[in-house]
Design a protein around this motif. Sequence first.
Motif, short mmCIF file in Angstrom:
data_model
loop_
_atom_site.label_atom_id
_atom_site.label_comp_id
_atom_site.label_asym_id
_atom_site.label_seq_id
_atom_site.Cartn_x
_atom_site.Cartn_y
_atom_site.Cartn_z
N GLY A 15 0.85 -1.40 -0.18
CA GLY A 15 -0.22 0.65 0.02
C GLY A 15 0.64 1.32 -0.13
N GLY A 16 0.41 2.09 -0.29
CA GLY A 16 0.77 3.47 -0.26
C GLY A 16 1.74 4.60 -1.87
N PRO A 17 1.69 3.62 -2.53
CA PRO A 17 2.62 4.66 -3.47
C PRO A 17 1.55 5.22 -4.47
CG PRO A 17 2.53 2.30 -4.02
CD PRO A 17 1.91 2.54 -2.98
N GLY A 18 0.25 5.37 -3.87
CA GLY A 18 -0.46 6.48 -4.89
C GLY A 18 -1.43 5.80 -6.19
N LYS A 19 -1.73 4.11 -5.25
CA LYS A 19 -2.77 3.59 -6.31
C LYS A 19 -3.81 3.90 -6.60
CE LYS A 19 -2.56 -1.09 -4.56
NZ LYS A 19 -1.44 -0.46 -2.89
N THR A 20 -4.69 4.55 -5.67
CA THR A 20 -6.03 4.91 -5.27
C THR A 20 -6.06 6.28 -5.96
OG1 THR A 20 -6.81 3.66 -3.51
CG2 THR A 20 -8.22 4.48 -3.93
N THR A 21 -5.42 6.81 -5.82
CA THR A 21 -5.56 8.28 -5.87
C THR A 21 -4.80 8.61 -7.34
OG1 THR A 21 -3.78 8.77 -4.36
CG2 THR A 21 -3.40 9.87 -7.10
N VAL A 22 -3.90 7.96 -8.42
CA VAL A 22 -4.00 7.57 -9.48
C VAL A 22 -5.71 6.76 -10.03
CG1 VAL A 22 -2.70 6.54 -11.82
CG2 VAL A 22 -1.76 7.31 -9.69
N LEU A 145 6.05 6.82 -11.81
CA LEU A 145 7.25 7.67 -10.18
C LEU A 145 5.86 8.53 -9.90
CD1 LEU A 145 10.08 7.73 -11.36
CD2 LEU A 145 9.74 6.45 -9.68
N ASN A 146 5.54 8.15 -8.37
CA ASN A 146 4.82 9.32 -8.14
C ASN A 146 5.61 10.01 -6.80
OD1 ASN A 146 2.17 10.76 -7.80
ND2 ASN A 146 1.19 9.13 -5.96
N ARG A 147 4.93 11.08 -6.80
CA ARG A 147 4.95 11.99 -5.29
C ARG A 147 6.22 12.52 -5.75
NH1 ARG A 147 2.41 10.29 0.07
NH2 ARG A 147 2.32 12.79 0.65
N VAL A 148 7.01 12.64 -7.51
CA VAL A 148 8.21 13.18 -7.68
C VAL A 148 8.52 14.67 -6.52
CG1 VAL A 148 9.48 13.52 -9.72
CG2 VAL A 148 8.08 11.31 -9.36
N LEU A 173 4.24 12.16 -12.05
CA LEU A 173 3.29 12.96 -10.60
C LEU A 173 4.02 13.33 -9.72
CD1 LEU A 173 -0.32 11.12 -10.56
CD2 LEU A 173 0.29 12.61 -12.95
N SER A 174 3.86 14.84 -9.55
CA SER A 174 4.86 15.73 -8.70
C SER A 174 3.75 15.02 -7.11
CB SER A 174 4.70 16.89 -8.30
OG SER A 174 4.57 16.44 -9.62
N ASP A 175 4.44 14.94 -6.64
CA ASP A 175 4.22 15.22 -4.81
C ASP A 175 3.60 16.74 -4.44
OD1 ASP A 175 3.81 14.54 -1.96
OD2 ASP A 175 5.78 15.82 -1.57
N LEU A 176 2.04 16.58 -4.63
CA LEU A 176 1.27 17.96 -4.82
C LEU A 176 0.03 17.71 -3.78
CD1 LEU A 176 0.94 18.43 -8.72
CD2 LEU A 176 2.59 19.83 -6.79
N VAL A 177 -0.51 19.08 -3.03
CA VAL A 177 -1.17 19.03 -1.73
C VAL A 177 -1.98 18.57 -2.43
CG1 VAL A 177 -2.84 20.62 -0.68
CG2 VAL A 177 -0.31 20.68 -0.33
N ALA A 178 -2.60 19.31 -4.33
CA ALA A 178 -3.75 19.05 -4.98
C ALA A 178 -4.58 17.70 -5.42
CB ALA A 178 -3.44 19.64 -6.35
N TYR A 179 -3.25 16.70 -5.12
CA TYR A 179 -3.79 14.89 -5.33
C TYR A 179 -4.42 14.64 -4.12
CZ TYR A 179 -0.96 15.16 -9.53
OH TYR A 179 -0.68 15.37 -10.95
N GLY A 180 -3.56 15.03 -2.56
CA GLY A 180 -4.25 14.97 -1.76
C GLY A 180 -5.37 15.54 -1.40
N GLU A 181 -6.03 16.38 -1.27
CA GLU A 181 -6.88 17.43 -1.63
C GLU A 181 -8.43 16.25 -2.51
OE1 GLU A 181 -6.07 21.36 -2.51
OE2 GLU A 181 -5.77 22.07 -0.59
N1 LIG Z 1 1.37 12.88 -5.89
C1 LIG Z 1 1.07 13.31 -4.71
N2 LIG Z 1 1.42 14.29 -4.46
C2 LIG Z 1 0.92 13.99 -3.09
N3 LIG Z 1 -0.36 13.17 -2.39
C3 LIG Z 1 -0.13 12.30 -2.96
C4 LIG Z 1 0.04 12.02 -4.22
N4 LIG Z 1 -0.05 10.74 -4.95
C5 LIG Z 1 -0.39 9.76 -3.58
N5 LIG Z 1 -0.97 10.48 -2.25
C6 LIG Z 1 -0.76 10.40 -0.62
O1 LIG Z 1 -0.39 9.31 -0.44
C7 LIG Z 1 -1.35 8.77 0.16
C8 LIG Z 1 -1.30 6.98 -0.25
O2 LIG Z 1 -2.13 7.17 -1.68
P1 LIG Z 1 -3.00 6.65 -1.75
O3 LIG Z 1 -3.42 6.33 -2.98
O4 LIG Z 1 -3.86 5.86 -0.86
O5 LIG Z 1 -2.31 4.34 -1.90
P2 LIG Z 1 -2.16 3.28 -2.79
O6 LIG Z 1 -3.86 3.31 -3.18
O7 LIG Z 1 -1.20 2.72 -4.07
O8 LIG Z 1 -2.25 2.76 -1.08
C9 LIG Z 1 -2.85 9.76 0.29
O9 LIG Z 1 -2.78 9.37 1.74
C10 LIG Z 1 -2.94 10.24 -1.23
O10 LIG Z 1 -3.76 11.19 -0.81
#
Ligand SMILES: Nc1ncnc2c1ncn2[C@@H]1O[C@H](COP(=O)(O)OP(=O)(O)O)[C@@H](O)[C@H]1O
Length: 222
Positions: A15-22, A145-148, A173-181
């Motif tokens: 978990g954690g690299p951004g699957k759900t975010t993508v 590559l995510n949160r670059v 994808l850069s490390d941006l507050v917008a993705y978290g929001e």
């Molecule tokens: N590019 C990004 N910039 C900022 N925050 C991010 C980015 N990608 C993911 N996050 C944050 O990182 C955390 C884990 O992301 P998530 O998509 O849930 O990962 P996964 O589904 O792989 O477990 C979440 O809190 C999400 O908002």
Amino acid sequence: MGVFMSVLTIASSKGGPGKTTVCQALAASLAGELRIVALDADPTQALSRWATNAYEGPPVEVLAEPDETRLAHLIASKADTADLVLVDTAGFGNRAATVAMTSADAVLVPSLSGEADVTEAEKTIRLVEGLARAARREIPVRVLLNRVRRTTLARHAAAELKAAGLPRLAATLSDLVAYGEMTYSGRLSASGQSAAEVAALIAELRELGWIPVFALQQHVIP
Ligand SMILES: Nc1ncnc2c1ncn2[C@@H]1O[C@H](COP(=O)(O)OP(=O)(O)O)[C@@H](O)[C@H]1O
Ligand SMILES: [Mg+2]
């Protein structure tokens, strides 16, 4: 399965690299033009909760299905009617994730830039390669590559992927507050860096044929 590549699975070993975010970014950005079905195979159901509680854009069908048997059938049936089926998965050790990779036309592997993260991405790629061999078909796979951040770390990660012969997208994808929001607001801002990055990601996936360019004519978007 239709003529297009229509099942895009997002996978990683942990978990954690951004699957759900993508998944959220792709679903929210494409919903206006394509018939999107997003399947949430992760038992924690982050994607489904987002769809129910936060998402505000054009219709996306989001279904939670953590059971691997039902998921296999659901992916096959949705692939016949949707323009694009996105499958969000949990890390592996989870059978539904393996089913989602086996059923995929293509697999996207988000990865952070740390040394351990690149190793985890490699594990995922090797698993997909093995599943493809077992099924005697191609399953294209790429690292995203995510949160670059603009650091040597991201460059190092890119070099390391290259050295290991691991295919990656040019888009990052850069490390941006917008993705978290987006997780809370239900939408990705239409302008700014995050919007530009997601547009570049989608353009590259279209070039690869992983995302259809047009909606299928017979589809009536509900
Ligand atoms: N590019 C990004 N910039 C900022 N925050 C991010 C980015 N990608 C993911 N996050 C944050 O990182 C955390 C884990 O992301 P998530 O998509 O849930 O990962 P996964 O589904 O792989 O477990 C979440 O809190 C999400 O908002
Ligand atoms: Mg997730």
